[in-house]
Design an enzyme around this catalytic site. Structure first.
Site, PDB file in Angstrom:
ATOM      1  N   HIS A 162       0.846  -1.192   0.000  1.00  0.00           N
ATOM      2  CA  HIS A 162       0.000   0.000   0.000  1.00  0.00           C
ATOM      3  C   HIS A 162       0.882   1.243   0.000  1.00  0.00           C
ATOM      4  CE1 HIS A 162      -3.912  -1.965   1.751  1.00  0.00           C
ATOM      5  NE2 HIS A 162      -3.386  -2.676   0.773  1.00  0.00           N
ATOM      6  N   GLU A 218       1.066   3.940   1.797  1.00  0.00           N
ATOM      7  CA  GLU A 218       1.638   4.410   3.058  1.00  0.00           C
ATOM      8  C   GLU A 218       2.784   3.501   3.513  1.00  0.00           C
ATOM      9  OE1 GLU A 218      -1.558   3.830   2.310  1.00  0.00           O
ATOM     10  OE2 GLU A 218      -2.909   5.131   3.446  1.00  0.00           O
ATOM     11  N   CYS A 256      -5.971   2.500   5.559  1.00  0.00           N
ATOM     12  CA  CYS A 256      -6.645   1.257   5.934  1.00  0.00           C
ATOM     13  C   CYS A 256      -6.087   0.794   7.287  1.00  0.00           C
ATOM     14  CB  CYS A 256      -6.419   0.197   4.853  1.00  0.00           C
ATOM     15  SG  CYS A 256      -4.781  -0.567   4.913  1.00  0.00           S
ATOM     16  N   CYS A 261      -2.270   0.018   7.213  1.00  0.00           N
ATOM     17  CA  CYS A 261      -1.425   1.211   7.106  1.00  0.00           C
ATOM     18  C   CYS A 261      -1.505   2.051   8.378  1.00  0.00           C
ATOM     19  CB  CYS A 261      -1.832   2.027   5.888  1.00  0.00           C
ATOM     20  SG  CYS A 261      -1.448   1.190   4.340  1.00  0.00           S
TER      21      CYS A 261
HETATM   22 ZN   LIG Z   1      -3.363   0.471   3.467  1.00  0.00          ZN
END
Ligand SMILES: [Zn+2]
Length: 151
Positions: free
Chosen positions: A54, A56, A84, A87
Protein backbone atom coordinates in the site's frame (compact mmCIF):
# COMPACT_ATOMS: atom_id res chain seq x y z
CA UNK A 1 8.35 27.26 0.79
CA UNK A 2 6.01 24.46 -0.08
CA UNK A 3 2.62 24.31 1.60
CA UNK A 4 0.82 21.23 2.85
CA UNK A 5 -1.52 21.45 -0.13
CA UNK A 6 1.51 21.06 -2.44
CA UNK A 7 2.52 17.85 -0.68
CA UNK A 8 -1.01 16.47 -0.83
CA UNK A 9 -1.24 17.33 -4.54
CA UNK A 10 1.91 15.25 -5.08
CA UNK A 11 0.30 12.31 -3.24
CA UNK A 12 -2.82 12.71 -5.37
CA UNK A 13 -0.76 13.01 -8.57
CA UNK A 14 0.97 9.73 -7.71
CA UNK A 15 -2.37 8.06 -7.01
CA UNK A 16 -3.53 8.85 -10.55
CA UNK A 17 -0.26 8.22 -12.38
CA UNK A 18 0.56 4.86 -10.82
CA UNK A 19 -3.01 3.60 -11.06
CA UNK A 20 -2.99 4.44 -14.77
CA UNK A 21 0.31 2.57 -15.13
CA UNK A 22 -1.40 -0.52 -13.70
CA UNK A 23 0.56 -0.66 -10.44
CA UNK A 24 -2.55 -1.03 -8.29
CA UNK A 25 -5.39 0.93 -6.74
CA UNK A 26 -5.59 4.74 -6.86
CA UNK A 27 -3.58 5.57 -3.78
CA UNK A 28 -0.48 7.76 -3.31
CA UNK A 29 1.52 8.97 -0.34
CA UNK A 30 4.44 11.26 0.42
CA UNK A 31 6.39 11.67 3.64
CA UNK A 32 7.71 15.12 4.47
CA UNK A 33 10.49 16.02 6.88
CA UNK A 34 11.56 19.63 7.53
CA UNK A 35 9.58 20.88 4.56
CA UNK A 36 11.05 18.40 2.07
CA UNK A 37 9.63 15.21 0.60
CA UNK A 38 11.81 12.34 1.83
CA UNK A 39 9.81 9.47 0.32
CA UNK A 40 7.08 8.71 -2.21
CA UNK A 41 4.81 5.70 -2.10
CA UNK A 42 1.99 4.38 -4.24
CA UNK A 43 -0.20 1.32 -4.28
CA UNK A 44 1.91 -1.33 -6.01
CA UNK A 45 -0.12 -4.40 -5.05
CA UNK A 46 -0.62 -5.51 -8.66
CA UNK A 47 2.82 -4.42 -9.85
CA UNK A 48 4.66 -6.39 -7.19
CA UNK A 49 2.12 -9.12 -6.32
CA UNK A 50 2.43 -7.88 -2.75
CA UNK A 51 -0.84 -7.40 -0.82
CA UNK A 52 1.01 -5.21 1.69
CA UNK A 53 2.35 -2.80 -0.96
CA UNK A 54 0.00 0.00 0.00
CA UNK A 55 1.08 3.60 -0.61
CA UNK A 56 1.64 4.41 3.06
CA UNK A 57 3.62 1.23 3.82
CA UNK A 58 5.78 1.77 0.73
CA UNK A 59 6.45 5.40 1.68
CA UNK A 60 7.26 4.51 5.31
CA UNK A 61 9.73 1.82 4.19
CA UNK A 62 11.47 4.20 1.78
CA UNK A 63 11.58 7.07 4.27
CA UNK A 64 13.05 4.88 7.01
CA UNK A 65 15.63 3.39 4.63
CA UNK A 66 16.74 6.77 3.28
CA UNK A 67 16.85 8.38 6.74
CA UNK A 68 18.45 5.38 8.46
CA UNK A 69 15.85 5.17 11.21
CA UNK A 70 12.84 3.10 12.18
CA UNK A 71 10.90 6.07 13.52
CA UNK A 72 9.71 9.13 11.65
CA UNK A 73 9.18 11.43 14.61
CA UNK A 74 9.85 14.69 12.77
CA UNK A 75 7.87 13.73 9.68
CA UNK A 76 4.38 14.30 8.36
CA UNK A 77 2.59 11.80 6.17
CA UNK A 78 0.33 12.89 3.32
CA UNK A 79 -1.87 10.18 1.87
CA UNK A 80 -4.42 10.53 -0.91
CA UNK A 81 -6.87 8.40 1.10
CA UNK A 82 -7.58 7.79 4.77
CA UNK A 83 -5.37 4.82 5.78
CA UNK A 84 -6.64 1.26 5.93
CA UNK A 85 -6.17 -0.66 9.22
CA UNK A 86 -2.85 -2.16 8.06
CA UNK A 87 -1.43 1.21 7.11
CA UNK A 88 -2.82 2.84 10.23
CA UNK A 89 -0.94 0.24 12.26
CA UNK A 90 2.24 0.88 10.27
CA UNK A 91 1.81 4.62 10.81
CA UNK A 92 1.56 4.15 14.56
CA UNK A 93 4.70 2.00 14.56
CA UNK A 94 6.56 4.63 12.50
CA UNK A 95 5.26 7.50 14.68
CA UNK A 96 5.11 10.48 12.32
CA UNK A 97 3.87 13.61 14.07
CA UNK A 98 0.84 14.13 11.84
CA UNK A 99 -1.18 12.50 9.06
CA UNK A 100 -3.07 14.36 6.35
CA UNK A 101 -5.52 12.50 4.11
CA UNK A 102 -7.61 13.53 1.11
CA UNK A 103 -10.24 10.91 0.21
CA UNK A 104 -12.05 9.45 3.21
CA UNK A 105 -12.66 5.81 4.12
CA UNK A 106 -16.25 6.32 2.98
CA UNK A 107 -15.05 7.61 -0.41
CA UNK A 108 -12.90 4.47 -0.79
CA UNK A 109 -15.77 2.22 0.19
CA UNK A 110 -17.94 3.76 -2.55
CA UNK A 111 -15.46 2.65 -5.23
CA UNK A 112 -15.03 -0.86 -3.85
CA UNK A 113 -12.18 -0.54 -1.36
CA UNK A 114 -13.99 -1.51 1.82
CA UNK A 115 -11.93 -1.71 5.01
CA UNK A 116 -14.96 -1.85 7.27
CA UNK A 117 -14.88 -5.63 7.60
CA UNK A 118 -11.33 -5.53 8.99
CA UNK A 119 -12.40 -3.07 11.69
CA UNK A 120 -15.35 -5.38 12.45
CA UNK A 121 -13.02 -8.37 12.69
CA UNK A 122 -11.04 -6.63 15.43
CA UNK A 123 -14.11 -6.59 17.64
CA UNK A 124 -14.86 -10.32 17.24
CA UNK A 125 -13.47 -13.11 19.43
CA UNK A 126 -10.36 -14.54 17.76
CA UNK A 127 -12.02 -17.89 17.11
CA UNK A 128 -14.96 -16.27 15.29
CA UNK A 129 -12.98 -14.23 12.78
CA UNK A 130 -13.06 -15.01 9.06
CA UNK A 131 -9.46 -16.13 9.48
CA UNK A 132 -9.48 -17.98 12.81
CA UNK A 133 -6.61 -17.45 15.24
CA UNK A 134 -5.48 -20.14 17.67
CA UNK A 135 -2.67 -19.92 20.21
CA UNK A 136 0.03 -22.62 19.87
CA UNK A 137 3.27 -23.19 21.82
CA UNK A 138 2.96 -19.97 23.79
CA UNK A 139 5.18 -21.32 26.57
CA UNK A 140 8.01 -22.28 24.21
CA UNK A 141 7.89 -18.92 22.45
CA UNK A 142 8.42 -17.10 25.75
CA UNK A 143 12.13 -17.98 25.63
CA UNK A 144 12.75 -15.17 23.15
CA UNK A 145 10.79 -12.74 25.29
CA UNK A 146 12.70 -13.68 28.42
CA UNK A 147 16.01 -13.23 26.61
CA UNK A 148 14.84 -9.82 25.36
CA UNK A 149 13.90 -8.69 28.87
CA UNK A 150 17.24 -9.96 30.22
CA UNK A 151 19.26 -7.86 27.74
ZN1 LIG B 1 -3.36 0.47 3.47
Amino acid sequence: MKQKEDFMREAIRLSVEKMEEGCGGPFGCVIVCNGEIVAHGYNNVLGSNDPTAHAEVEAIRKACTSMGTHQLADCELYTSCEPCPMCLGAIYWARPKKVYYANSREDAERIGFDDRFIYQELDKPKSERQIPMEQLLGDEAKEAFEKWVAR
